[in-house]
Design an enzyme around this catalytic site. Sequence first.
Site, PDB file in Angstrom:
ATOM      1  N   TYR A 216      11.781   7.865  14.903  1.00  0.00           N
ATOM      2  CA  TYR A 216      11.550   7.818  13.451  1.00  0.00           C
ATOM      3  C   TYR A 216      12.589   8.685  12.729  1.00  0.00           C
ATOM      4  O   TYR A 216      13.214   8.246  11.754  1.00  0.00           O
ATOM      5  CB  TYR A 216      10.127   8.315  13.166  1.00  0.00           C
ATOM      6  CG  TYR A 216       9.737   8.342  11.713  1.00  0.00           C
ATOM      7  CD1 TYR A 216       9.434   7.169  11.021  1.00  0.00           C
ATOM      8  CD2 TYR A 216       9.643   9.548  11.010  1.00  0.00           C
ATOM      9  CE1 TYR A 216       9.057   7.194   9.683  1.00  0.00           C
ATOM     10  CE2 TYR A 216       9.268   9.586   9.684  1.00  0.00           C
ATOM     11  CZ  TYR A 216       8.970   8.398   9.018  1.00  0.00           C
ATOM     12  OH  TYR A 216       8.603   8.440   7.694  1.00  0.00           O
TER      13      TYR A 216
ATOM     14  N   ARG B 231       0.846  -1.208   0.000  1.00  0.00           N
ATOM     15  CA  ARG B 231       0.000   0.000   0.000  1.00  0.00           C
ATOM     16  C   ARG B 231       0.874   1.248   0.000  1.00  0.00           C
ATOM     17  O   ARG B 231       2.105   1.143   0.040  1.00  0.00           O
ATOM     18  CB  ARG B 231      -0.952  -0.005   1.198  1.00  0.00           C
ATOM     19  CG  ARG B 231      -0.257  -0.107   2.548  1.00  0.00           C
ATOM     20  CD  ARG B 231      -1.260  -0.452   3.651  1.00  0.00           C
ATOM     21  NE  ARG B 231      -0.563  -0.845   4.884  1.00  0.00           N
ATOM     22  CZ  ARG B 231      -0.244   0.004   5.860  1.00  0.00           C
ATOM     23  NH1 ARG B 231      -0.552   1.267   5.749  1.00  0.00           N
ATOM     24  NH2 ARG B 231       0.391  -0.424   6.941  1.00  0.00           N
TER      25      ARG B 231
ATOM     26  N   ASP C   4       8.848 -10.319   6.421  1.00  0.00           N
ATOM     27  CA  ASP C   4       8.913  -9.129   7.262  1.00  0.00           C
ATOM     28  C   ASP C   4      10.378  -8.676   7.225  1.00  0.00           C
ATOM     29  O   ASP C   4      11.280  -9.507   7.427  1.00  0.00           O
ATOM     30  CB  ASP C   4       8.480  -9.545   8.683  1.00  0.00           C
ATOM     31  CG  ASP C   4       8.370  -8.363   9.628  1.00  0.00           C
ATOM     32  OD1 ASP C   4       9.316  -7.550   9.678  1.00  0.00           O
ATOM     33  OD2 ASP C   4       7.348  -8.256  10.317  1.00  0.00           O
TER      34      ASP C   4
ATOM     35  N   ASN D  85      11.626   0.647   0.985  1.00  0.00           N
ATOM     36  CA  ASN D  85      10.508   1.553   1.275  1.00  0.00           C
ATOM     37  C   ASN D  85       9.775   1.214   2.571  1.00  0.00           C
ATOM     38  O   ASN D  85       9.175   2.091   3.181  1.00  0.00           O
ATOM     39  CB  ASN D  85       9.537   1.503   0.084  1.00  0.00           C
ATOM     40  CG  ASN D  85       8.192   2.111   0.414  1.00  0.00           C
ATOM     41  OD1 ASN D  85       8.030   3.338   0.418  1.00  0.00           O
ATOM     42  ND2 ASN D  85       7.209   1.279   0.725  1.00  0.00           N
TER      43      ASN D  85
HETATM   44  P1  NDP Z   1       2.270   3.140   4.825  1.00  0.00           P
HETATM   45  O1  NDP Z   1       2.123   3.038   6.293  1.00  0.00           O
HETATM   46  O2  NDP Z   1       1.094   3.536   3.996  1.00  0.00           O
HETATM   47  O3  NDP Z   1       2.883   1.767   4.221  1.00  0.00           O
HETATM   48  C1  NDP Z   1       4.030   1.204   4.785  1.00  0.00           C
HETATM   49  C2  NDP Z   1       4.312  -0.101   4.098  1.00  0.00           C
HETATM   50  O4  NDP Z   1       5.473  -0.680   4.730  1.00  0.00           O
HETATM   51  C3  NDP Z   1       3.167  -1.094   4.241  1.00  0.00           C
HETATM   52  O5  NDP Z   1       3.009  -1.828   3.039  1.00  0.00           O
HETATM   53  C4  NDP Z   1       3.653  -1.998   5.355  1.00  0.00           C
HETATM   54  O6  NDP Z   1       3.160  -3.321   5.291  1.00  0.00           O
HETATM   55  C5  NDP Z   1       5.150  -2.013   5.079  1.00  0.00           C
HETATM   56  N1  NDP Z   1       5.892  -2.463   6.243  1.00  0.00           N
HETATM   57  C6  NDP Z   1       5.935  -1.908   7.472  1.00  0.00           C
HETATM   58  N2  NDP Z   1       6.722  -2.638   8.279  1.00  0.00           N
HETATM   59  C7  NDP Z   1       7.178  -3.684   7.546  1.00  0.00           C
HETATM   60  C8  NDP Z   1       8.019  -4.781   7.815  1.00  0.00           C
HETATM   61  N3  NDP Z   1       8.551  -4.978   9.030  1.00  0.00           N
HETATM   62  N4  NDP Z   1       8.288  -5.653   6.827  1.00  0.00           N
HETATM   63  C9  NDP Z   1       7.755  -5.496   5.594  1.00  0.00           C
HETATM   64  N5  NDP Z   1       6.937  -4.463   5.281  1.00  0.00           N
HETATM   65  C10 NDP Z   1       6.658  -3.583   6.250  1.00  0.00           C
HETATM   66  O7  NDP Z   1       3.475   4.147   4.633  1.00  0.00           O
HETATM   67  P2  NDP Z   1       3.840   5.146   3.444  1.00  0.00           P
HETATM   68  O8  NDP Z   1       3.495   4.554   2.147  1.00  0.00           O
HETATM   69  O9  NDP Z   1       3.301   6.466   3.825  1.00  0.00           O
HETATM   70  O10 NDP Z   1       5.417   5.217   3.631  1.00  0.00           O
HETATM   71  C11 NDP Z   1       6.326   4.466   2.853  1.00  0.00           C
HETATM   72  C12 NDP Z   1       7.739   4.903   3.206  1.00  0.00           C
HETATM   73  O11 NDP Z   1       7.868   6.304   2.975  1.00  0.00           O
HETATM   74  C13 NDP Z   1       8.075   4.670   4.677  1.00  0.00           C
HETATM   75  O12 NDP Z   1       9.423   4.289   4.802  1.00  0.00           O
HETATM   76  C14 NDP Z   1       7.868   6.051   5.292  1.00  0.00           C
HETATM   77  O13 NDP Z   1       8.650   6.228   6.457  1.00  0.00           O
HETATM   78  C15 NDP Z   1       8.327   6.948   4.158  1.00  0.00           C
HETATM   79  N6  NDP Z   1       7.770   8.292   4.238  1.00  0.00           N
HETATM   80  C16 NDP Z   1       6.414   8.524   4.159  1.00  0.00           C
HETATM   81  C17 NDP Z   1       5.941   9.816   4.242  1.00  0.00           C
HETATM   82  C18 NDP Z   1       4.479  10.154   4.157  1.00  0.00           C
HETATM   83  O14 NDP Z   1       4.137  11.331   4.292  1.00  0.00           O
HETATM   84  N7  NDP Z   1       3.586   9.211   3.903  1.00  0.00           N
HETATM   85  C19 NDP Z   1       6.834  10.964   4.424  1.00  0.00           C
HETATM   86  C20 NDP Z   1       8.231  10.596   4.480  1.00  0.00           C
HETATM   87  C21 NDP Z   1       8.670   9.318   4.386  1.00  0.00           C
HETATM   88  P3  NDP Z   1       1.708  -3.709   5.893  1.00  0.00           P
HETATM   89  O15 NDP Z   1       0.722  -3.310   4.831  1.00  0.00           O
HETATM   90  O16 NDP Z   1       1.825  -5.177   6.115  1.00  0.00           O
HETATM   91  O17 NDP Z   1       1.545  -2.946   7.168  1.00  0.00           O
END
Ligand code: NDP
Length: 252
Positions: free
Chosen positions: A160, A20, A68, A95
Amino acid sequence: MIASYSDLKNKVILVTGAARGIGKSISLALAAQGAHVVFNYRGDDAKAMALKEELERAGGKASGLRFDVTDHEAMTKALDEFTKTVAPISGLVNNAGISKDTLLLRLKPEEISQIIDTNLKGAMLVTQALSRNFLKAENVSIVNMSSIVGLMGNASQAAYAASKAGLIGFSKSVAKELATRNVRCNVVCPGFIQTEMTDALQDKAKDEYIKSIPLNRFGSTDEVAQLTCFLLSNASSYLTGEVIKIDGGLYI
Ligand code: NDP
């Protein structure tokens, strides 16, 4: 206008946390370029199957890898199996990420570990697991998803921000270490992007943040995806160790 990068066609690229948000948009944008997207997820297999079909409809080849990023054994097993039996990987987007917004005083030690283990150690270990593979591949590009708060810091995001700042030091080191092998490594620092992560913010907080963004809006996941495609492609062939902000001017 969406740029087209012909060298991304059939390039095998792993995107972690692709189910997502930003990861999913990057996967779809890569599929539209004709790439073979290796999308990592950790949840629902039925949803992953639906994502595979969506990526194939978008024009790419797609393979789902369930692990994971904090589970080193499962992650190395999945990547070893894929690279030995399907194809070598020559692009990577670290990501997957989590955030827990709370004051430092209230952060529990296990929450700090979870954030660092996912956002920083997870990215380091996935990169390490693929690095032997990368040495044999051509035109490798790694993109690490950091955050503007890794540069600016932010109240209530100490762990974070530390994880995202760490990712920048890690990326610059990888860029230096692997440059002679034609492996590039760059960092993307998004500001506020409309996803479930930012949906969790209260409306009042969102309005306050928007006031501090010169372009006066949150960014879209597609905008981050387009920048990531550029960094994965040969159009950015002389860029490595670079930290690129995509934040609507927030940092100015
Ligand atoms: P979301 O919370 O929408 O999605 C995060 C994704 O990472 C999900 O698919 C989640 O899986 C996956 N994930 C989390 N932990 C793990 C794990 N241990 N192993 C495998 N997959 C994992 O976040 P965003 O799309 O908003 O963010 C994506 C990246 O961008 C992140 O690194 C975030 O820190 C960075 N970012 C986002 C910003 C924003 O404004 N949105 C701003 C700056 C940086 P699952 O669906 O299973 O939970």
